[in-house]
Design a protein around this motif. Structure first.
Motif, PDB file in Angstrom:
ATOM      1  N   UNK A 165       3.673 -11.502  63.031  1.00  0.00           N
ATOM      2  CA  UNK A 165       4.946 -11.881  62.416  1.00  0.00           C
ATOM      3  C   UNK A 165       6.122 -11.539  63.334  1.00  0.00           C
ATOM      4  N   UNK A 166       7.064 -12.469  63.413  1.00  0.00           N
ATOM      5  CA  UNK A 166       8.240 -12.282  64.253  1.00  0.00           C
ATOM      6  C   UNK A 166       8.115 -12.922  65.618  1.00  0.00           C
ATOM      7  N   UNK A 167       6.900 -13.279  66.025  1.00  0.00           N
ATOM      8  CA  UNK A 167       6.725 -13.928  67.329  1.00  0.00           C
ATOM      9  C   UNK A 167       7.016 -15.424  67.205  1.00  0.00           C
ATOM     10  N   UNK A 168       7.400 -16.031  68.319  1.00  0.00           N
ATOM     11  CA  UNK A 168       7.576 -17.476  68.354  1.00  0.00           C
ATOM     12  C   UNK A 168       6.230 -18.165  68.128  1.00  0.00           C
ATOM     13  N   UNK A 169       6.267 -19.296  67.449  1.00  0.00           N
ATOM     14  CA  UNK A 169       5.039 -19.989  67.058  1.00  0.00           C
ATOM     15  C   UNK A 169       4.518 -20.855  68.201  1.00  0.00           C
ATOM     16  N   UNK A 170       3.952 -20.189  69.212  1.00  0.00           N
ATOM     17  CA  UNK A 170       3.210 -20.845  70.288  1.00  0.00           C
ATOM     18  C   UNK A 170       1.737 -20.546  70.021  1.00  0.00           C
ATOM     19  N   UNK A 171       1.030 -21.515  69.459  1.00  0.00           N
ATOM     20  CA  UNK A 171      -0.296 -21.266  68.891  1.00  0.00           C
ATOM     21  C   UNK A 171      -1.259 -22.358  69.337  1.00  0.00           C
ATOM     22  N   UNK A 172      -2.499 -21.958  69.598  1.00  0.00           N
ATOM     23  CA  UNK A 172      -3.557 -22.886  69.975  1.00  0.00           C
ATOM     24  C   UNK A 172      -4.683 -22.796  68.954  1.00  0.00           C
ATOM     25  N   UNK A 173      -5.178 -23.948  68.518  1.00  0.00           N
ATOM     26  CA  UNK A 173      -6.319 -24.014  67.600  1.00  0.00           C
ATOM     27  C   UNK A 173      -7.500 -24.598  68.368  1.00  0.00           C
TER      28      UNK A 173
ATOM     29  N   UNK B 205       5.760 -16.023  60.465  1.00  0.00           N
ATOM     30  CA  UNK B 205       6.376 -15.123  59.490  1.00  0.00           C
ATOM     31  C   UNK B 205       5.357 -14.272  58.738  1.00  0.00           C
ATOM     32  N   UNK B 206       4.091 -14.721  58.692  1.00  0.00           N
ATOM     33  CA  UNK B 206       3.100 -13.924  57.968  1.00  0.00           C
ATOM     34  C   UNK B 206       1.699 -14.253  58.481  1.00  0.00           C
ATOM     35  N   UNK B 207       0.868 -13.212  58.610  1.00  0.00           N
ATOM     36  CA  UNK B 207      -0.533 -13.359  59.022  1.00  0.00           C
ATOM     37  C   UNK B 207      -1.364 -12.488  58.092  1.00  0.00           C
ATOM     38  N   UNK B 208      -2.123 -13.116  57.189  1.00  0.00           N
ATOM     39  CA  UNK B 208      -2.890 -12.364  56.193  1.00  0.00           C
ATOM     40  C   UNK B 208      -3.889 -13.306  55.520  1.00  0.00           C
ATOM     41  N   UNK B 209      -4.934 -12.757  54.899  1.00  0.00           N
ATOM     42  CA  UNK B 209      -5.894 -13.610  54.193  1.00  0.00           C
ATOM     43  C   UNK B 209      -5.276 -14.212  52.933  1.00  0.00           C
ATOM     44  N   UNK B 210      -5.720 -15.412  52.606  1.00  0.00           N
ATOM     45  CA  UNK B 210      -5.432 -16.056  51.318  1.00  0.00           C
ATOM     46  C   UNK B 210      -3.938 -16.111  50.995  1.00  0.00           C
ATOM     47  N   UNK B 211      -3.152 -16.559  51.947  1.00  0.00           N
ATOM     48  CA  UNK B 211      -1.725 -16.720  51.676  1.00  0.00           C
ATOM     49  C   UNK B 211      -1.508 -17.897  50.724  1.00  0.00           C
TER      50      UNK B 211
END
Length: 494
Positions: A397-405, A36-42
């Motif tokens: 934002x808006x994409x499905x949360x398929x994420x790799x760390x 839903x959000x990608x930004x510094x210091x959320x």
């Protein structure tokens, strides 16, 4: 709605409609299954929220494998030195028809977990081991259990009969129940309220169809039209099909054949597509791919190793054709896309260097393609190949949360990395993938699988592998059958 906040990581991503790779420090906020959000210091949102410290880590889109036979994790016997001809005779004809539903199930579960371990969050599973009506349901259940996002492409094919004695009766026996089962599986989603072809919240039904690959196959046009029409009626996607074209494959024009049959559309995904750049290739096929939006799943490692032909991934990139990467047969080569990225990129660089040297007699001044271009092939490129770039492939934002760390500061492989995209492509390994999220759910956390523990799988996997190997013919018999088959079809015995 549950929330997760990934704080302080270095986000590596492309963005839709933007050719520039982006690497920037930011927090990533996920709610439910969506970024839903990608930004510094959320700031931490009100309510329940898991906060994950990603300092010293890369936060990347999940990889998308556009062509893999997932069940083949049970076939790791002595196959890595085989050519395609050996694979087709010794495995596809002599072993695969005898794989049981339980063996295919554990192979699928282990194969999905292996993919997740390496950072693959979505896979196009060309499931070509559906020997009985029990096989597909067991393989689908295993896929769902693993937690991976999958396009389970049902292999509508009859196993090769003993002695290669193909008869109309043998073909019809399998065609009738497989078509019935495809229909029933597709309609399950409607009955459950998920939608046609939906098997779970992250597993969809697709179709794997290799019966239309030669000019002679057009004689059975009505049969092909029937099954493809059925697939499209129920929203099965992709419809994936093999297209080779190297030293051990016929130089047929598969794209043109599908077009001549009136069946080529954007939902068709051609695995390999080596024939597009090899002997007797025709420019018309590239034009058809561009016109229809049909795509390519390039698997460079095995294409080079089993004589399928040279990889076409970057030729497709150059021409604007949708293309992603895949691992193909995990029975005889790597099961991670990091390897596929490296081989695709380095083969193309070597090819380009040879062209420059032969045409001008001089050395190249720069590489044409960067490391970041290979990262794109494994992420956004795969999403584009599946026409899912609006849902997958980037951290936006808006994409499905398929994420790799990916752990960097603690990694022997990555601690000295300066350029993150070069580090991602050339030095990252599965051991560096510490966390994997699919659809907003952790499926790997702090280096360990979460949906299914590997220790609960490995015993059954080894048992299945042994069962498959125990049924193999003796080396002498295997060699005799293989060479006799090769002589029958005109292959050279080296």
């Amino acid at each position: 709605m549950s929330a997760t906040l990934l704080k302080g990581g270095l986000v590596l991503t492309f963005k839709n409609n933007d050719p520039t790779p982006h690497a920037f420090k930011a927090d990533v906020l996920i709610k439910g299954d969506t970024i839903v959000e990608v930004a510094p210091d959320l700031t931490v949102p009100h309510g329940s929220c898991e906060i994950v410290d990603c300092t010293g880590k890369w936060v990347t889109p999940g990889q998308i494998d556009t062509h893999r036979h997932v069940w083949m994790s049970i076939m790791r016997g002595q196959h890595s030195d085989w050519l395609l001809t050996e694979y087709l005779v010794k495995m596809t004809a002599m072993q695969s028809p005898h794989v049981t539903a339980s063996e295919a199930s554990i192979g699928t579960l282990a194969g999905c977990l292996e993919a997740i371990h390496h950072g693959v969050t979505c896979v196009v599973d060309h499931a070509h081991c559906i020997n009985t009506p029990d096989h597909a349901p067991a393989m689908i259940a295993a896929t769902i259990k693993s937690g991976i996002r999958s396009k389970f492409c049902y292999g509508r094919v009859a196993p090769i009969p003993a002695g290669f004695q193909f008869t109309p009766e043998h073909a019809e026996k399998y065609r009738s129940w497989q078509v019935k089962q495809i229909t029933e599986l597709a309609e399950q989603g409607v009955q459950s309220g998920m939608g046609a072809g939906r098997l779970s919240d992250r597993v969809d039904l697709g179709l794997a169809y290799d019966a239309l690959s030669r000019q002679a196959d057009l004689k059975n046009l009505g049969e092909h039209q029937e099954i493809i029409k059925l697939a499209r009626k129920h929203g099965l996607s992709p419809i994936t099909t093999h297209y080779a074209g190297g030293p051990v494959a016929q130089y047929s024009h598969n794209v043109k054949i599908w077009a001549d049959a009136g069946l080529l559309d954007k939902d068709v995904l051609f695995s390999h597509a080596n024939g597009l750049t090899h002997k007797d290739s025709v420019e018309e096929e590239w034009d058809l791919l561009l016109k229809t939006g049909a795509s390519i799943g390039s698997t460079p490692e095995d294409e080079l190793g089993v004589a399928l032909g040279n990889p076409v991934a970057y030729e497709a990139v150059k021409r604007g054709v949708r293309v992603g990467l895949g691992c193909d047969c995990v029975a005889y080569q790597s099961a991670d896309l990091f390897t596929q990225m490296r081989i695709a990129l380095q083969w193309q660089r070597g090819h380009d260097h040879a062209v420059v040297a032969s045409s001008s007699g001089t050395a190249p001044l720069y590489h044409k393609y960067s490391s970041a271009s290979a990262f794109r092939l494994a992420t956004l490129g795969g999403a584009e190949a599946l026409h899912l770039e609006h849902k997958l492939g980037t951290i936006e934002p808006g994409k499905l949360a398929d994420i790799v760390v990916i752990s960097v500061d603690d990694s022997i492989n990555l601690a000295g990395t300066i350029d993150p995209f070069q580090g991602y492509v050339f030095w990252t390994k599965g051991e560096d993938v510490t966390d994997v999220m699919i659809n907003g759910e952790w499926v790997k956390r702090d280096g360990a699988l979460t949906k299914v523990k590997w220790g609960d799988v490995v015993g059954d996997l080894r048992k299945a592998i042994k069962g498959v190997e125990d049924r193999r013919a003796s080396p002498a018999e295997e060699k005799m059958i293989y060479e006799a088959t090769c002589k029958q079809v005109g292959c050279a015995i080296q």
